[in-house]
Enzyme design. Structure first.
Site: not given
Ligand code: ACM
Ligand code: ZN
Length: 547
Positions: A172, A201, A271, A335, A432-434, A483-485
């Site tokens: 991301r 992804d 993805h 997903e 989830y650390f995001d 996750w880095t969105e």
């Protein structure tokens, strides 16, 4: 004149005295907490730059451990200690000695013995010794010192779980080699041993594949990125990058030197827009596709009705397994909408040919994903590898040699273990650390949402209380996902993981009955001093928050 010289001498002596008086004292109550810290009667050991770090002659891993310990001591205190190969036990006097002790139990266990005469750090394996030297490192004051007093004591530790992971999404947003290496450094400080590296992804393909150069060259770049949570505003900035195979080998080596195995994730069949933008023939509609500038789940996934897709996947995995020597390859599986498969003549033909029929709540397309996953699983098994997949695989009838990563809560993990799958626990709440780390989100960097406080992470128990005794061994461990969105730079990665990684480290290392949040909070400021010392960004408010 003579008086002046005398005064100059006095001043010089006082300055020298003040300099030698720069002392510190080690504190073994580190994070993660050792299993036992027992004081031993006797004087302190005086650590100075005159001490040597001994290691067994001819043992390359132990030599590297010794060099690393010397570096860590220098980073923490400024003292430089030389390393020395030795087989002579008399060389231990006055020094730090790293030792292999085959009588110890636990492949990653450590035993530190400090007396006035010397320090011994033992393990059954070099990995155990490495965890021991991390403990010694963390016990030191993070300030310039010329002597550190190490109280005489025996300190032992043995991790509760064999799988102690962190995940990093480099699709991301792309992060360079130095950032990934620093992430590994941070993992090493916390006693973690698996990096789950999310490399592909919809928003970018990040690994060079020689047979399919367009994956990185085309799939590695997007023209623009939405601002915030899929707002109609795009930044108009081209973003991307990828790791060359040489860079990946370098990172894998860097990780291995720190006893960290990297598990690459090539997410499939969903993805996959990064790959489809490069090779549109691999999709059901044939495209055209673009590397995505939005977040979420797209309907465009791999077409598994085409033999070419299977060839592509196997070719890619051929190169991936050359790069990553670990046992596991993560093949995603999360997903994956099946709307394209429902409409695609080739996917429907595959269903017909295989005689797949909907079963209860499982659609024919869900079972088609199971068939595809099994093809990949068998191919990797032929090459001596095992798959990890997200918990959606439980709905696709894959066999129990697939390890399940439980993310949609903890229940799929318990269900998987009951069925006989090995399981890694990474539930959105609290791992989830995001996600935000406070309910007071106004002054926080933009995040996915949620609220996974430090305390929630600390209190997480990976093994469900009602999991039958004969299934509990299937829970291999726990991992936090990043996750880095919404994470665009390295300081933001560090802010999201620190100090929550400290809480996770205690989940991974110590027995539930030994956990105590207040005690952990009392030990945290020293670890935070180390974060500060290394220039890492962390959420200081978590040290005082009552949430
Ligand atoms: C996931 O968060 N989609 C595994
Ligand atoms: Zn198709």
């Amino acid at each position: 004149m003579r008086i002046r010289r005398f005064l100059a001498c006095v001043v010089t002596a006082l300055v020298a005295l003040a300099a030698t008086a720069i002392t510190g004292r080690a504190d073994y109550w580190v994070i993660p907490l050792p299993n036992s810290i027992n004081g031993i009667k006797g004087a302190d050991f005086k650590l100075t730059d005159q001490c040597l770090v001994n290691y067994p002659t001819g043992n390359r891993d132990m030599e590297r451990n010794a060099v690393m310990l010397s570096q860590y001591i220098q980073e923490m205190t400024g003292m430089h200690l030389s390393t020395r190969p030795t087989l002579n036990s008399r060389d231990k006097a006055g020094n730090i000695s790293l030792l292999i002790d085959a009588t110890m139990s636990g492949d990653e266990a450590y035993n530190i013995l400090v007396t006035a005469k010397g320090v011994e750090i033992s393990g059954r394996t070099p990995a155990g010794v490495f965890y021991g030297l991390q403990v010694l490192r963390k016990s030191l004051p993070a300030v310039e010192a010329q002597t550190v007093a190490l109280p005489s004591a025996q300190v032992t530790g043995n991790p509760r779980f064999g799988y102690r992971g962190m995940h990093l999404d480099c699709s991301r947003h792309f992060f360079g080699v130095e950032t990934v290496k620093r992430y590994l450094d941070i993992m090493a400080l916390h006693g973690m041993n698996r990096l789950h590296w999310h490399l592909t992804d919809d928003q970018g393909w990040r690994v060079e594949i020689k047979k399919y150069p367009r994956l990185a060259e085309v799939g590695g770049w997007r023209n623009s990125t939405t601002l915030g949570h899929n707002s109609p505003v795009n930044d108009g900035i081209r973003h991307g990058g990828y790791y060359t195979q040489e860079e990946i080998r370098d990172i894998v080596r860097y990780a291995a030197d720190r006893y960290i195995t990297i598990i690459p994730e090539i997410d499939m069949p969903g993805h996959m827009l990064g790959a489809l933008a490069a090779y549109p023939q691999l999709g059901c509609t044939g495209g055209p596709y673009e590397v995505w500038g939005l977040w979420g789940v797209t309907d465009d996934i791999l077409c598994v009705g085409k033999d070419e897709t299977l060839t592509f996947v196997k070719d890619v995995l051929d190169e991936v397994i050359q790069l990553f020597p670990g046992e596991y390859i993560h093949i995603g599986g999360d997903e994956s909408p099946r709307v394209r498969w429902e409409q695609c003549p080739l996917c429907q033909q595959r269903i017909q040919q295989l005689g797949i029929r909907a079963k209860g709540k499982q659609s024919a397309e869900a079972l088609l994903q199971g068939w595809f996953t099994t093809q990949v699983q068998q191919y990797l098994a032929e090459h001596g590898r095992r798959i990890i997949g997200w918990d959606e695989l439980l709905g696709c009838d894959v066999d129990t040699t697939a390890t399940i990563m439980s993310w949609r809560g903890a229940e799929p993990g318990a269900q998987g273990a009951t069925l006989g799958h090995d399981v890694i626990m990474t539930p959105v709440g609290p791992l989830y650390f995001d996600y935000y780390q406070t309910s007071d989100t106004w002054s926080e960097p933009t995040s996915f949402g949620g609220c996974n406080t430090l305390k929630k992470v600390y209190d997480f128990e990976p093994v469900a209380a009602d999991l039958p005794a004969d299934k509990r061994h299937h829970i291999l461990g726990a991992q936090a996902n990043v996750w880095t969105e919404y994470i665009t730079c390295e300081p933001q990665i560090q802010y999201q993981i620190l100090p929550r990684m400290a809480a996770l480290a205690e989940v991974q290392w110590i027995q539930p009955e030994d956990k105590d949040y207040q005690d952990f909070k009392a030990r945290l400021p020293h670890l935070a001093d180390i974060y500060k010392h290394y220039g890492w960004t962390y959420r200081a408010k978590s040290l005082v928050d009552e949430e």
